[in-house]
Design an enzyme around this catalytic site. Structure first.
Site, PDB file in Angstrom:
ATOM      1  N   HIS A  95      -2.876   9.999   4.535  1.00  0.00           N
ATOM      2  CA  HIS A  95      -1.426   9.744   4.537  1.00  0.00           C
ATOM      3  C   HIS A  95      -0.601  11.043   4.585  1.00  0.00           C
ATOM      4  CE1 HIS A  95       2.570   8.573   3.381  1.00  0.00           C
ATOM      5  NE2 HIS A  95       2.434   9.155   2.207  1.00  0.00           N
TER       6      HIS A  95
ATOM      7  N   HIS B 209       3.154  16.488  -0.361  1.00  0.00           N
ATOM      8  CA  HIS B 209       4.284  15.737  -0.905  1.00  0.00           C
ATOM      9  C   HIS B 209       3.948  14.705  -1.979  1.00  0.00           C
ATOM     10  CE1 HIS B 209       3.376  12.479   2.011  1.00  0.00           C
ATOM     11  NE2 HIS B 209       4.036  11.714   1.165  1.00  0.00           N
TER      12      HIS B 209
ATOM     13  N   GLU C 223       3.123  13.504  -7.908  1.00  0.00           N
ATOM     14  CA  GLU C 223       3.265  12.146  -8.391  1.00  0.00           C
ATOM     15  C   GLU C 223       1.948  11.435  -8.598  1.00  0.00           C
ATOM     16  OE1 GLU C 223       6.339   9.764  -6.537  1.00  0.00           O
ATOM     17  OE2 GLU C 223       6.583   9.008  -8.552  1.00  0.00           O
ATOM     18  N   ASP C 224       1.020  11.680  -7.719  1.00  0.00           N
ATOM     19  CA  ASP C 224      -0.190  10.852  -7.726  1.00  0.00           C
ATOM     20  C   ASP C 224      -1.457  11.567  -8.176  1.00  0.00           C
ATOM     21  OD1 ASP C 224       1.421   8.868  -6.775  1.00  0.00           O
ATOM     22  OD2 ASP C 224       0.895   9.151  -4.675  1.00  0.00           O
TER      23      ASP C 224
ATOM     24  N   ASP D 250       7.132  10.488   5.909  1.00  0.00           N
ATOM     25  CA  ASP D 250       6.351   9.776   4.900  1.00  0.00           C
ATOM     26  C   ASP D 250       6.536   8.267   5.106  1.00  0.00           C
ATOM     27  OD1 ASP D 250       5.143   9.218   2.242  1.00  0.00           O
ATOM     28  OD2 ASP D 250       7.207   8.803   1.641  1.00  0.00           O
TER      29      ASP D 250
ATOM     30  N   ASP E 169      19.633  -4.070  31.428  1.00  0.00           N
ATOM     31  CA  ASP E 169      19.145  -2.701  31.535  1.00  0.00           C
ATOM     32  C   ASP E 169      17.704  -2.538  31.057  1.00  0.00           C
ATOM     33  OD1 ASP E 169      21.079  -1.375  28.749  1.00  0.00           O
ATOM     34  OD2 ASP E 169      19.874  -3.159  28.988  1.00  0.00           O
TER      35      ASP E 169
END
Ligand code: MN
Length: 488
Positions: free
Chosen positions: A47, A71, A75-76, A137, A259
């Protein structure tokens, strides 16, 4: 995705740059995310790598691509933002922590938060590059949405369509906007999407290719006669969501959207743009009111091109976009292209006012960056945006205090406020809040009245009015206790 592909993509756009830090970021993130899997079963590192690749594609600068790889680390994983700062320096660390903050915002589908969210996106990021990372992301998350529960899928798709895509449009990053829109369209209206996809990709594909070759066979000799050189003609891919929107707005069927046959001509100079237009109008009759000169009068997001619809071969209405290479890149990369081309000749086209403000500030700060750097969004300078622990967003005046926040949440939260936790640390009820703060008010259940002393520091009318009202009431209650029979 591999780090080698990212390095190659970045180096193609920035020849001669030392990319060792990309490799280093990869090893750091790969180790930190080791053993983690995404919902779709892929190793987690895929990811952030995809995110970084999209960033390299839209020509983000080196710190931004590095931050893209890192990134999700704070957090993870066990690794902290402090470690990132030690290893990669303050610039990368500040980008990563900006992304972490943005990810705390949750979309609750309530109308009144939408505007706030949009503003907040712009306001709380002192650096526009954070938004670019968040976009990429999100784009990768959309591509891997399939394995999430339907409710979550829907929420993410709606949020993207309501907030992310319009902001990408504002910034002129057409490439991200269209990709996000089509992915969301697919999740929100799967039947419509597949119906259109079938009509467009299967039924019409052969016809489109045949028609494209026919137009080319007529146009190319005429362009050569007119001495136009180094041009490119491409059949334009129409984005399904934009076809769908047009069908909705004009209440038309697929075949009536005229179009759908669309071509693009990319030429070396502005002069060539008008020459090519002349050639096209000489061969085929233009449809009235379908000619737009966005070169003389650019769109609000800076978009430039000539648009015309003509009755082409077999009388088929055919749309042409005519532009220079530079205009083309601007329409894809938006504000990023602006920096990429900065070294080239001075341009005088119209950017949105706030983009110009950013550019001016940018110029003051540095003349070396090729990308948006350290942009201070002072257009929202009088307001701040803070979060509740649930991720709701509150807009407050600058220098507002936790008591102002408490009353903005609910009258009772204000009246019973006893303490506050700001960004996971104990704070004071009278301290000034800052943009992006995560604020949790501690309430004392049995408390009935607010503290009159709060009047000395609150900044909002709402808080002041409620404290005053309760101060009156509490005086009355005290009197009642001492003077039986008094009633209000
Ligand atoms: Mn992520």
């Amino acid at each position: 995705m591999t780090i080698e592909r990212i390095i190659k993509k970045f180096s193609d756009n920035n020849p001669g740059t030392d990319t060792a830090i990309l490799e280093k970021a990869f090893i750091f993130a790969d180790t930190a995310h080791a053993g983690q899997l995404r919902k779709n079963g892929e190793p987690y590192i895929q990811h952030p790598l995809h995110t970084a690749y999209i960033l390299a594609e839209i020509r983000a600068d080196l710190p931004t691509v590095v931050a893209g790889i890192l990134h999700d680390v704070p957090e993870d994983t066990e690794r902290t933002i402090e470690e990132i700062e030690q290893e990669f320096g303050p610039e990368v660390a500040s980008l990563v922590s900006g992304v972490t903050k943005l990810s705390k915002i949750k979309y609750r589908g309530i109308e009144r938060y939408r505007e706030n969210l949009k503003k907040m996106f712009l306001a709380m990021t002192s650096d526009l590059r954070v938004i670019f990372i968040k976009f990429c992301d999100r784009l990768n998350n959309l591509r891997t949405l399939e394995s999430l529960p339907p409710e979550k899928k829907r929420r993410i798709a709606e949020e993207t369509l309501e907030i992310y895509a319009p902001i990408a449009g504002l910034l002129g990053i057409g490439r991200l906007k269209w990709q996000m829109e089509d992915l969301c369209f697919k999740y929100l209206y799967p039947e419509k999407f597949h119906e259109l996809e079938y009509e467009y990709e299967v039924e019409k594909k052969v016809e489109r290719q045949r028609f494209f070759h026919k137009v080319k066979s007529i146009l190319v000799p005429k362009l050569e006669e007119a001495n136009i050189k180094n041009y490119e003609i491409e059949a334009r891919f129409k984005h399904l969501y934009s076809i769908y929107k047009k069908m909705q707005e004009k209440d038309r069927k697929f075949n009536e959207i005229y179009d759908v046959f669309a071509l693009r001509l990319i030429v070396p100079t502005i002069d060539d743009c008008y020459k090519v237009l002349g050639v096209i109008h000489t061969i085929w009759r233009p449809k009235t009111n379908r000619f737009k000169d966005y070169i003389a009068v650019p769109k609000p997001n800076g978009y430039r091109s000539l648009h015309t619809t003509i009755f082409g071969p077999e009388g088929k209405p055919t749309e042409f976009q005519i532009r220079t290479r530079e205009m083309h890149e601007e329409s894809i990369y938006g504000i990023a292209a602006h920096w990429y081309y900065k070294s080239k000749s001075e341009r005088n086209y119209q950017q949105p006012k706030w983009v110009n403000e950013i550019i001016d500030i940018q110029k003051e700060i540095t003349t070396t960056s090729e990308f948006v750097k350290n942009i201070k969004m002072d257009i929202f300078r009088d307001r701040i945006f803070v979060f509740s622990p649930r991720g709701d967003v509150f807009e407050l005046p600058e220098k507002a205090t936790p008591i102002d926040f408490a009353y903005a949440v609910h009258g009772n939260v204000g009246n019973k406020a006893a303490g506050v936790i700001i960004n996971d640390k104990l704070g004071k009820l009278d301290q000034e809040l800052k943009n992006g703060d995560l604020v949790e008010v501690i309430v004392e259940k049995n408390r009935q009245y607010p503290n009159k002393d709060w009047l000395k520091f609150v900044k909002t009318k709402r808080a002041r009015d409620q404290i005053k009202a309760h101060a009156k009431k509490s005086t009355l209650d005290k009197m009642k206790r001492f003077i039986p029979g008094i009633n209000k």
